[in-house]
Each structure stands twice: as C-alpha cells, then as structure tokens.
Design a protein around this motif. Structure first.
Motif, mmCIF file in Angstrom:
data_model
loop_
_atom_site.group_PDB
_atom_site.id
_atom_site.type_symbol
_atom_site.label_atom_id
_atom_site.label_comp_id
_atom_site.label_asym_id
_atom_site.label_seq_id
_atom_site.Cartn_x
_atom_site.Cartn_y
_atom_site.Cartn_z
ATOM 1 N N VAL A 100 1.052 -1.219 -0.024
ATOM 2 C CA VAL A 100 0.108 -0.021 -0.061
ATOM 3 C C VAL A 100 0.863 1.128 -0.078
ATOM 4 C CG1 VAL A 100 -1.820 1.355 1.175
ATOM 5 C CG2 VAL A 100 -1.881 -1.274 1.278
ATOM 6 N N ILE A 101 0.942 1.952 -1.164
ATOM 7 C CA ILE A 101 1.860 3.075 -1.268
ATOM 8 C C ILE A 101 1.274 4.230 -0.459
ATOM 9 C CG2 ILE A 101 2.841 2.290 -3.298
ATOM 10 C CD1 ILE A 101 1.037 4.183 -4.819
ATOM 11 N N ASN A 114 -12.625 1.159 1.514
ATOM 12 C CA ASN A 114 -13.555 0.230 1.943
ATOM 13 C C ASN A 114 -13.028 -1.063 2.563
ATOM 14 O OD1 ASN A 114 -16.536 1.374 1.066
ATOM 15 N ND2 ASN A 114 -15.064 1.859 -0.432
ATOM 16 N N THR A 115 -11.802 -1.029 2.752
ATOM 17 C CA THR A 115 -11.051 -2.373 3.261
ATOM 18 C C THR A 115 -11.207 -2.436 4.711
ATOM 19 O OG1 THR A 115 -9.849 -2.548 1.401
ATOM 20 C CG2 THR A 115 -9.039 -3.612 3.593
ATOM 21 N N THR A 116 -11.799 -3.711 5.148
ATOM 22 C CA THR A 116 -11.917 -3.902 6.572
ATOM 23 C C THR A 116 -10.758 -4.774 7.080
ATOM 24 O OG1 THR A 116 -13.478 -5.708 6.423
ATOM 25 C CG2 THR A 116 -14.304 -3.436 6.730
ATOM 26 N N GLU A 117 -10.439 -4.935 8.458
ATOM 27 C CA GLU A 117 -9.392 -5.783 8.768
ATOM 28 C C GLU A 117 -9.615 -7.276 8.325
ATOM 29 O OE1 GLU A 117 -7.051 -7.083 12.979
ATOM 30 O OE2 GLU A 117 -8.165 -5.356 12.965
ATOM 31 N N GLU A 118 -11.049 -7.749 8.694
ATOM 32 C CA GLU A 118 -11.406 -9.008 8.139
ATOM 33 C C GLU A 118 -11.252 -9.152 6.801
ATOM 34 O OE1 GLU A 118 -13.053 -6.859 10.029
ATOM 35 O OE2 GLU A 118 -12.911 -7.697 12.055
ATOM 36 N N ARG A 119 -11.735 -8.424 5.768
ATOM 37 C CA ARG A 119 -11.547 -8.368 4.381
ATOM 38 C C ARG A 119 -10.031 -8.547 3.973
ATOM 39 N NH1 ARG A 119 -13.966 -4.357 -0.160
ATOM 40 N NH2 ARG A 119 -13.308 -5.317 -1.892
ATOM 41 N N ASN A 120 -9.287 -7.823 4.558
ATOM 42 C CA ASN A 120 -8.242 -7.849 4.550
ATOM 43 C C ASN A 120 -7.207 -9.280 4.620
ATOM 44 O OD1 ASN A 120 -5.444 -6.219 3.681
ATOM 45 N ND2 ASN A 120 -4.684 -6.957 5.781
#
Length: 226
Positions: A100-101, A114-120
């Motif tokens: 992730v830049i 829209n990224t969550t920790e679970e989705r990541n």
C-alpha cells in the motif's frame, strides 16, 4: 553485489553504497559506507547489475549530499515499481501481495477506503495461495525476456582492454569542476591498464605508475589513442 560510487559526501563522510540484488525478485538491499574495501566486491565493482549502476545511482546523485538519508525512500520506490523482466514488483514477489503506497493512504482509493481488517485478512490469505503461481509466471517471463535480449545482442562484440592500454576515465558529478558548467570535461586521464581483474573490471595506474586504489568497470573507461 555492487559498489556504487563515489557519490557526493554524505553525513559520516559516506561516499559509497554497497548494494546487493536478489537475482529473481530484483529486491535491492543497500547501505552507505565511508569506504568499501575491494575484498567486499571480489574485484567486480559495478559490473553485475544494470539497475543499480544506472537508475539507482543517477537518482542518488541528483539528491546530492543528502543521498544517504534518502536511500530508504529510493529503495522503497524501486521495490514497488514493476520490473520489465518479471512483470511484477519486487515487493509482490517477496511478500506475495502488493504494498500500500503512501498516496493510497493520503488520498484513499475506493478499495483502500472500503477495506476492513477481516476483508484484508481474507485477501492476504488468497494472495498467499497463489504466490507460487505468480512466482512461476515471473520466472517464465524472465527466461523469455533474457532469451529475447540475447537474440537482440547476439551480433554485438564485447569491448575489452589489455594491460598497458591507455584509457580515459569518466568524470562523475561529485568530481566534476562545477565552475566550468556545461563546458566541463566528461573524461579525465590518461591512465594505464595495470591489471585485468575480470568481468569487465580493470585496475588503473597513473602516468607516474601509481596504482589507483579501486577497480573500474569498462563502462566508465574509454580507450585513449595517441
């Protein structure tokens, strides 16, 4: 392993960079030093990696005396840039996912916002499942790239020098006389070839037969004709 320099004097009187490049991923590790002994490079200074010699060195020279402090940022930029030979970034080949830049954090993209920790965690696990496939694809592309390059240069004759040949040595930005501006000489010398180190590297001596302390690659030398 390559020695890059001399570069402009940085803090701690550091003027050289010792860089090591992983053959497959093109991942570069580099450190700044006041001097690098010849034994550390096995007489092959600046001979093995085009990226380090040209792109990285040029960018560090443009930064000036603060190049040592900027080195981590230059390396980060290189690690997150796709390479022609593999089609992928060194970061993705080493870690299995793209970095992730900073710009994605400062001006969030839709995916980042829209990224969550679970989705990541799910996406990272998926990336690890296909890392072997990605590396195999990069390996095939690299072999194809090398074969194509070899066909393109099959008629090119290698330039060599012999002991006692006279040469001129390229002038680097930090050794160039700045007062002469654009009229400064690009080559200096004369020097004699004192010894052939190997892999395109040569030991030089002055016209007074004083041996120059380090070896020089042929790309920085030009034959002098009397």
């Amino acid at each position: 392993m390559d020695i890059v320099g001399p570069l402009p004097h940085a803090s701690g009187n550091r003027t050289y960079m010792l860089a090591m490049t992983d053959y497959f991923s093109k991942w570069i590790e580099a450190e700044a030093f006041p001097q690098v002994m010849e034994k550390h490079s096995n007489g092959q200074a600046e001979s093995s990696n085009k990226i380090v010699k040209n792109n990285l060195k040029r960018r560090l020279e443009e930064i000036g005396a603060n190049w040592a402090g900027e080195l981590p940022f230059v390396l980060w930029s290189d690690r997150t840039t796709p390479k022609v030979a593999t089609g992928q970034t060194p970061f993705s080949l080493v870690y299995g996912a793209e970095a992730v830049i900073p710009s994605d954090v400062q001006v969030p993209t839709y995916q980042y916002a829209n990224t969550t920790e679970e989705r990541n965690q799910v996406e990272m696990a998926s990336s690890l499942d296909i890392i072997d496939e990605s590396r195999t694809s990069a390996q095939i592309r690299m072999v194809t790239y090398k074969q194509t390059a070899a066909r393109s240069y099959r008629n090119v004759r290698l330039r060599t020098l012999q002991v006692e040949d006279l040469v001129l040595r390229k002038v680097f930005p930090n050794t160039k006389n700045q007062s002469t501006g654009k009229f400064a000489y690009n080559w200096e010398g004369r020097y004699g070839i004192e010894d052939i180190v190997g892999n395109g590297a040569y030991k030089l001596e002055t016209m007074d037969e004083e041996v120059v302390s380090r070896s020089w690659n042929i790309i920085h030398l030009k034959k002098y004709y009397v």
